[in-house]
Structures are given as C-alpha cells and as structure tokens.
Design a protein around this motif. Sequence first.
Motif, PDB file in Angstrom:
ATOM      1  N   ILE A   1       0.843  -1.212   0.000  1.00 48.21           N
ATOM      2  CA  ILE A   1       0.000   0.000   0.000  1.00 48.21           C
ATOM      3  C   ILE A   1       0.879   1.264   0.000  1.00 48.21           C
ATOM      4  N   PRO A   2       1.745   1.452   1.000  1.00 47.81           N
ATOM      5  CA  PRO A   2       2.630   2.627   0.940  1.00 47.81           C
ATOM      6  C   PRO A   2       3.644   2.571  -0.200  1.00 47.81           C
ATOM      7  N   ASN A   3       4.035   1.366  -0.636  1.00 45.79           N
ATOM      8  CA  ASN A   3       4.934   1.274  -1.806  1.00 45.79           C
ATOM      9  C   ASN A   3       4.283   1.921  -3.024  1.00 45.79           C
ATOM     10  N   PHE A   4       3.015   1.582  -3.237  1.00 47.23           N
ATOM     11  CA  PHE A   4       2.297   2.083  -4.412  1.00 47.23           C
ATOM     12  C   PHE A   4       2.122   3.608  -4.304  1.00 47.23           C
ATOM     13  N   ALA A   5       1.898   4.091  -3.078  1.00 45.12           N
ATOM     14  CA  ALA A   5       1.754   5.545  -2.872  1.00 45.12           C
ATOM     15  C   ALA A   5       3.058   6.255  -3.228  1.00 45.12           C
ATOM     16  N   PHE A   6       4.208   5.694  -2.809  1.00 43.25           N
ATOM     17  CA  PHE A   6       5.490   6.340  -3.137  1.00 43.25           C
ATOM     18  C   PHE A   6       5.697   6.357  -4.642  1.00 43.25           C
ATOM     19  N   TYR A   7       5.433   5.231  -5.271  1.00 37.91           N
ATOM     20  CA  TYR A   7       5.603   5.158  -6.732  1.00 37.91           C
ATOM     21  C   TYR A   7       4.757   6.232  -7.419  1.00 37.91           C
ATOM     22  N   LYS A   8       3.498   6.338  -7.024  1.00 34.77           N
ATOM     23  CA  LYS A   8       2.591   7.305  -7.659  1.00 34.77           C
ATOM     24  C   LYS A   8       3.060   8.740  -7.412  1.00 34.77           C
ATOM     25  N   ALA A   9       3.519   9.023  -6.186  1.00 30.78           N
ATOM     26  CA  ALA A   9       4.008  10.377  -5.874  1.00 30.78           C
ATOM     27  C   ALA A   9       5.235  10.701  -6.713  1.00 30.78           C
ATOM     28  N   ALA A  10       6.194   9.766  -6.756  1.00 30.29           N
ATOM     29  CA  ALA A  10       7.444  10.005  -7.494  1.00 30.29           C
ATOM     30  C   ALA A  10       7.170  10.181  -8.982  1.00 30.29           C
ATOM     31  N   MET A  11       6.267   9.372  -9.526  1.00 32.77           N
ATOM     32  CA  MET A  11       5.945   9.471 -10.960  1.00 32.77           C
ATOM     33  C   MET A  11       5.284  10.820 -11.267  1.00 32.77           C
ATOM     34  N   ALA A  12       4.385  11.256 -10.392  1.00 33.48           N
ATOM     35  CA  ALA A  12       3.680  12.523 -10.638  1.00 33.48           C
ATOM     36  C   ALA A  12       4.632  13.713 -10.511  1.00 33.48           C
ATOM     37  N   ILE A  13       5.610  13.608  -9.609  1.00 35.93           N
ATOM     38  CA  ILE A  13       6.593  14.694  -9.446  1.00 35.93           C
ATOM     39  C   ILE A  13       7.571  14.698 -10.614  1.00 35.93           C
ATOM     40  N   GLY A  14       7.952  13.507 -11.069  1.00 37.96           N
ATOM     41  CA  GLY A  14       8.884  13.377 -12.199  1.00 37.96           C
ATOM     42  C   GLY A  14      10.332  13.585 -11.789  1.00 37.96           C
ATOM     43  N   GLY A  15      11.239  13.439 -12.751  1.00 30.74           N
ATOM     44  CA  GLY A  15      12.676  13.619 -12.478  1.00 30.74           C
ATOM     45  C   GLY A  15      13.265  12.440 -11.734  1.00 30.74           C
ATOM     46  N   LYS A  16      14.245  12.705 -10.866  1.00 33.41           N
ATOM     47  CA  LYS A  16      14.924  11.663 -10.102  1.00 33.41           C
ATOM     48  C   LYS A  16      14.183  11.467  -8.771  1.00 33.41           C
ATOM     49  N   SER A  17      13.861  10.232  -8.468  1.00 30.75           N
ATOM     50  CA  SER A  17      12.994   9.959  -7.310  1.00 30.75           C
ATOM     51  C   SER A  17      13.585  10.436  -5.993  1.00 30.75           C
ATOM     52  N   TRP A  18      14.948  10.398  -5.900  1.00 29.46           N
ATOM     53  CA  TRP A  18      15.580  10.720  -4.621  1.00 29.46           C
ATOM     54  C   TRP A  18      15.665  12.226  -4.379  1.00 29.46           C
ATOM     55  N   GLU A  19      15.379  13.031  -5.392  1.00 30.02           N
ATOM     56  CA  GLU A  19      15.555  14.481  -5.233  1.00 30.02           C
ATOM     57  C   GLU A  19      14.398  15.161  -4.522  1.00 30.02           C
TER      58      GLU A  19
END
Length: 374
Positions: free
Chosen positions: A301-319
């Motif tokens: 559940i939280p894994n999918f939330a992180f993926y969706k947030a990172a994809m919507a923000i774009g760029g490098k996930s760690w930034e």
Amino acid sequence: MKNAPGFACGRVSSGSRRDRLAPRARPPRCDCRCFIIPTDVLERMAKDKKLTPEERKPFVDTMKVEKEWRKARVALSKLSHLVRTVLPAAPAAAAPAAPAVTVFDCAHGTTLPGSPVPNPGTAPDAVAKRAFTETQAVADFYQTCFGRNSVDDAGMTLMSSIHYSINYNNAFWNGTQMTYGDGDGNIFIDFTKGNDVIAHELTHGVTQYSARLSYTNQAGGLNESVSDVFGSMFRQWQADQDVTGADWLIGSDIMGPGATARGFTCLRDLSNPAAKHCLAPQPTKFSQYRDGLDPHFSSGIPNFAFYKAAMAIGGKSWEKAGKIWYQALTGFPPSPNMRMSAFAKRTRSLAASMFPTEPAVRTAVDKAWTAVGL
Ligand SMILES: [Zn+2]
C-alpha cells in the motif's frame, strides 16, 4: 494472496560536521524479522509440487533456521535494550566521516560473522567484492543524497557476512550486521547480486536508528515499505535513472532460472504491487489492509503511494519524493506503532514545507495517498 504472510544529489557533499559528530542518539532497537524473502514465499516453495524434493529441501531448511533466528533476535533485542537501559556507558567517541565497510566469509558455515576477508574491495571472490562495493555505495547514497553517516548517522561500521550456509535462500539484517546466502541456484541466486536487496536490508538499520517502527501491523508495513522505497531509489541512483527509466522492481537480480521460467521476474513491483510477475504479490489499497498481515504484504500500500508520488513529481525519485520520505522517517521522535495514515499526513505536510514554491509536489503526494485510500 493470503495472509502470511534529495535536493539535487551530487557525489561530493556529506553530512554537516555537527551531524557527523552527533552522539549516537536514542538506544536502537530491532525486534524485526528483516529478511528479504517473506515466510510466505519460503513456505510456498517448500511445498511446491512442481519442484523436486531436492529443489524443495533448501526452502525447508531455510525455514527451519529462520524460526530459530527470529526467536534469537527477539531475545537479543530485549537483552540489549535492558543492557543499554541499566548499565552505564561512556559517551560515544567522535564518529568517523564515513563508515568503515567490512566483509566476512562464512565459507558455507553458519558461525557469524565468519573469517575476515582482507581487502574485500579487490578480493578474488566476486561475492566478497560485490558485498563490499555495494555496501559502500549504499553508504555513499545515504550520505550524498540525505546527509546520513551510516545507518545510525554516527558512522557505524557496516559489516557483511557472505557464503552463509549452503544453498541458503535469504539475506537478512539482524540488528548489527548483514548476512547473505548464495541461494539454491534454481529459484534464487547469490543474494549479493541484488543492489536493491542490499539497500533494502541496510534501510532496516536506518529505521532501527530513527523512527524505530515495529514489525507488526501498520508500522510493520511502513517499516518494510521504506526499505523497498529506499532499495528501489538506490538502484535508480546507481543507474542515474529518472522515474520513467526505473524498473521499480525489488529482487529482480536474485531470481534464478527456475523462477523466471515460471514467469516470476521479481519479488515485488512498486509500480504494480499485485502483478502476477511478482513472487510475493501485494495489496494496493488500504481497504485490503487488516491487522496481522505479514509486513512484506501490507507494504504494497505505501509502496504504491510512493511510486505514484514520485511518478507525478517526475525527475529523479531521490531528489524530491525521496527527500520527503527520508525526512518523514528520520526527522521526528521514534514512533514504533505509527499508522499508515499518520505517515501519509506527515509526508503531505513535509511536501508543502520542504517545497514551498512547488505546489505540484504537495498535490502529487496528496493524490498518491488518496489513490491508495489514505
Ligand atoms: Zn525487509
């Protein structure tokens, strides 16, 4: 599925001097079962009639050992917590600027840590060399992207034992060190081959010294999830991938020929947690959560939330997304029994406070959690 289971990241910065010299903060505690392979998967393989008795045996053996490891870790955790609470200790010495990395060879025995491997970075054994270089890279990732000095943020030596037992199908963080099996060569191969596996396990150490999330119920799912999130981010950072180039998989590099022949390409997939190509598929909605679930399962559940947030923000996930998740994990007093909604609320608030001129970041984080029902 059943119930069983940073800002732009250069390579030269490091934690502040104050951070590096900070005394070891709170007494650490690890009552976790920090194995990369969930019990559910081991059980399934141990009973899988498509495998020969010889192929099932390593799973049966690994399961037997893990039950005892888990009992021992709970006892060790209680004892070490008692010792730290009761016995006086001198203040910690000044921390090194970066953690030392050591590798020990169990030579297929089961005594930890095993024999020290001299100069592991140039060792003839590729497994020793890989355990050393990847562990050092994870330390570099945490220091460069998040200003963290080792798992305890006080320069703790990172110790790894390799060639543990024979055909041992797992890798684990036991509260003080990493241990890697060679795998059975059929379903799993050498566990040091998974850079995400190494970062996943060491992140259990980071959690142990920060939020101290427990390993049951919602906090357990969050504990497992942050290990997957930082495991995947490390893999992306090493490959210098943006969110669209990332595979978002956990464990794809430790899958053996017998697993891939049956269509399994990974343990878990942050982009599609319930996918059939996952050896350990997961729920994607909070409505599927109930107490007692294996943390490796509820972490979807939280894994999918992180993926969706990172994809919507774009760029490098760690930034950006990664910075927010890191601060949510490490920037507050310990919260062993944290609920997923509280973690979601924390990241929503941090997205606004850490990126005040970028409202799209706050919106992305908000929508990601809403999408999974939190
Ligand atoms: Zn884990």
